[in-house]
Design a protein around this motif. Structure first.
Motif, PDB file in Angstrom:
ATOM      1  N   ASP A  23     -22.831  35.110  10.570  1.00  0.00           N
ATOM      2  CA  ASP A  23     -22.615  34.107   9.968  1.00  0.00           C
ATOM      3  C   ASP A  23     -20.950  33.724   9.620  1.00  0.00           C
ATOM      4  O   ASP A  23     -20.498  32.837   9.758  1.00  0.00           O
ATOM      5  N   ILE A  81     -28.758  31.025  11.766  1.00  0.00           N
ATOM      6  CA  ILE A  81     -28.708  32.043  11.103  1.00  0.00           C
ATOM      7  C   ILE A  81     -28.912  31.805   9.790  1.00  0.00           C
ATOM      8  O   ILE A  81     -29.437  32.675   9.078  1.00  0.00           O
ATOM      9  N   ARG A  82     -28.577  30.768   9.133  1.00  0.00           N
ATOM     10  CA  ARG A  82     -28.846  30.635   7.781  1.00  0.00           C
ATOM     11  C   ARG A  82     -30.222  30.155   7.471  1.00  0.00           C
ATOM     12  O   ARG A  82     -30.620  30.809   6.395  1.00  0.00           O
ATOM     13  N   THR A 104     -19.268  30.538  11.192  1.00  0.00           N
ATOM     14  CA  THR A 104     -18.451  29.822  10.257  1.00  0.00           C
ATOM     15  C   THR A 104     -17.078  29.740  10.608  1.00  0.00           C
ATOM     16  O   THR A 104     -16.544  28.544  10.491  1.00  0.00           O
ATOM     17  N   LEU A 158     -25.153  28.060  13.608  1.00  0.00           N
ATOM     18  CA  LEU A 158     -24.851  28.625  12.112  1.00  0.00           C
ATOM     19  C   LEU A 158     -26.312  28.117  11.299  1.00  0.00           C
ATOM     20  O   LEU A 158     -26.750  28.834  10.617  1.00  0.00           O
ATOM     21  N   SER A 171     -26.773  37.899  15.588  1.00  0.00           N
ATOM     22  CA  SER A 171     -27.709  37.476  15.164  1.00  0.00           C
ATOM     23  C   SER A 171     -28.956  37.864  15.410  1.00  0.00           C
ATOM     24  O   SER A 171     -29.949  38.117  14.669  1.00  0.00           O
TER      25      SER A 171
END
Length: 383
Positions: free
Chosen positions: A104, A127-128, A108, A124, A95
């Motif tokens: 991701d 990252i999103r 996930t 997460l 990341s």
């Protein structure tokens, strides 16, 4: 025991001892920040065990050799994909190096395997967010739902609701995190702002001053404290904090402007004049409010000529400045001897703002025009 087997075992023991010794030395070098030497030592190791590769990856990461660190983390996981902590470190490094799709995928997978792990949801979410994916906030919220005191997730969620104007929820979330870490700077700031925007100024001051006590004073913090004290009509403390704000940003137009108005309220007109003039020098857009304030300062200092000058400047900048036009008429009323001249200023105000002006100001102007007309009628020579 067969001599060959004995020698083999002896060699293995010696090798293991050498590797253990190399790891111990590398640990010592790593601990004191000598990452380059730790890397050299580990790279010389003949046996690239998981322990060696992990230590090597950690040292490379700390030394900024990020691609090499990624390669070694990947090597460990290829031989042992069940190492969760290593997977987490690898995902974080992916990341931070911009390999967001791979990161991701890793988090996930971890999130699905461990759905009630708050940290995996938080990572997460990070990252999103970098990917500008709208589901980021969902994962921050899930992290808080799973672990109500997850500090970093609480910062993300409470900041988000504060920006959206949901200040009471921001207050609740900030308090939630501060229960376990009362010195969390970000949450203290969010709580202080939540109180401030709810006009709970006393409580806002308490929280902002905690930031100052913790060494996190700033132009923003002192400005907010100063404004809160202004609303509480404690002008001395408001002035002290706006002056503190200038220590961080001495050429801040807004701070000088606030000090100019505050000093005027305290009757310290020379100080007011100095700060308002400084505000005018620093501001490079429309200055009508600053000119109006300076005009008022000169009005209260019994300097009507200067007051007229700055009210005229305010109106030149912005002809719709009602306060400047009204105050100009008031000053003209005391400055000029000619009654019709004095009346003309009030009539100019009434003509300009008769339909849209402040009812109180309009009423005062109408009364004064009436009085002046009567005075002129009774004493024609005073025109």
């Amino acid at each position: 025991m067969n001599k060959f087997i004995f020698l083999l075992l002896l060699f293995a023991a010696t090798t293991a001892e050498a590797q253990t010794s190399a790891l111990a030395v590398a640990d010592s070098l790593y601990a004191v920040g000598n990452y380059s030497e730790a890397i050299k030592l580990l790279e010389k190791s003949e046996t690239k065990s998981e322990a060696v590769l992990l230590k090597l990856a950690q040292a490379q990461k700390a030394n900024g050799n990020l691609n090499a660190a990624l390669h070694n983390y990947q090597g460990v996981l290829e031989s042992n994909p069940n190492r969760v902590l290593t997977t987490v470190e690898y995902g974080k490094l992916l990341s931070s190096t911009g390999k967001l799709e791979m990161a991701d995928s890793i988090f996930t997978h971890l999130m699905k395997k461990y759905p009630i792990n708050a940290e995996f949801h938080y990572q997460l979410g990070l990252i999103r967010e970098k990917r500008k994916d709208s589901t980021a906030m969902k994962h921050y919220n899930l992290a808080v739902l799973i672990n109500r005191t997850h500090q970093q997730a609480l910062i993300k969620v409470s900041k988000n609701v504060l920006v959206k104007g949901k200040v009471s929820r921001a207050e609740r979330l900030a308090k939630q995190g501060l229960e376990v870490n009362p010195a969390n700077i970000a949450l203290l700031s969010i709580l202080a702002q939540a109180y401030y925007y709810q006009k709970e100024y006393k409580q806002a001051i308490v929280e902002f001053e905690k930031l100052v006590d913790l060494g996190h004073g700033s132009e923003f913090v002192h400005t907010k404290i100063g404004t809160a004290y202004f609303h509480l009509e404690n002008y001395e403390k408001a002035i002290a904090n706006f002056n503190s704000a200038l220590n961080y940003e001495e050429e801040n137009h807004a701070t000088h402007y606030s000090l100019g108005k505050l000093y005027a309220l305290m009757g310290e007109y020379k100080n007011s004049e100095g700060h308002l003039l400084q505000a005018i020098l620093l501001k490079d857009v429309i200055l009508d409010e600053e000119f109006t304030s300076l005009g008022l300062t000169y009005k209260y200092s019994d300097e009507p000529k200067k007051a007229m000058e700055y009210f005229n400047k305010a109106l030149a900048e912005n002809p719709d400045n009602e306060r400047a036009m009204f105050e100009r008429a008031v000053v003209a009323d005391s400055y000029f001897k000619d009654l019709e001249t004095r009346m003309n200023y009030f009539q100019a105000y009434l003509k300009r703002f008769g339909e849209t002006g402040s009812p109180n100001l309009l009423l005062l102007a109408q009364y004064r025009v009436k009085d002046l007309r009567e005075e002129i009628h009774m004493n024609p020579a005073a025109k």
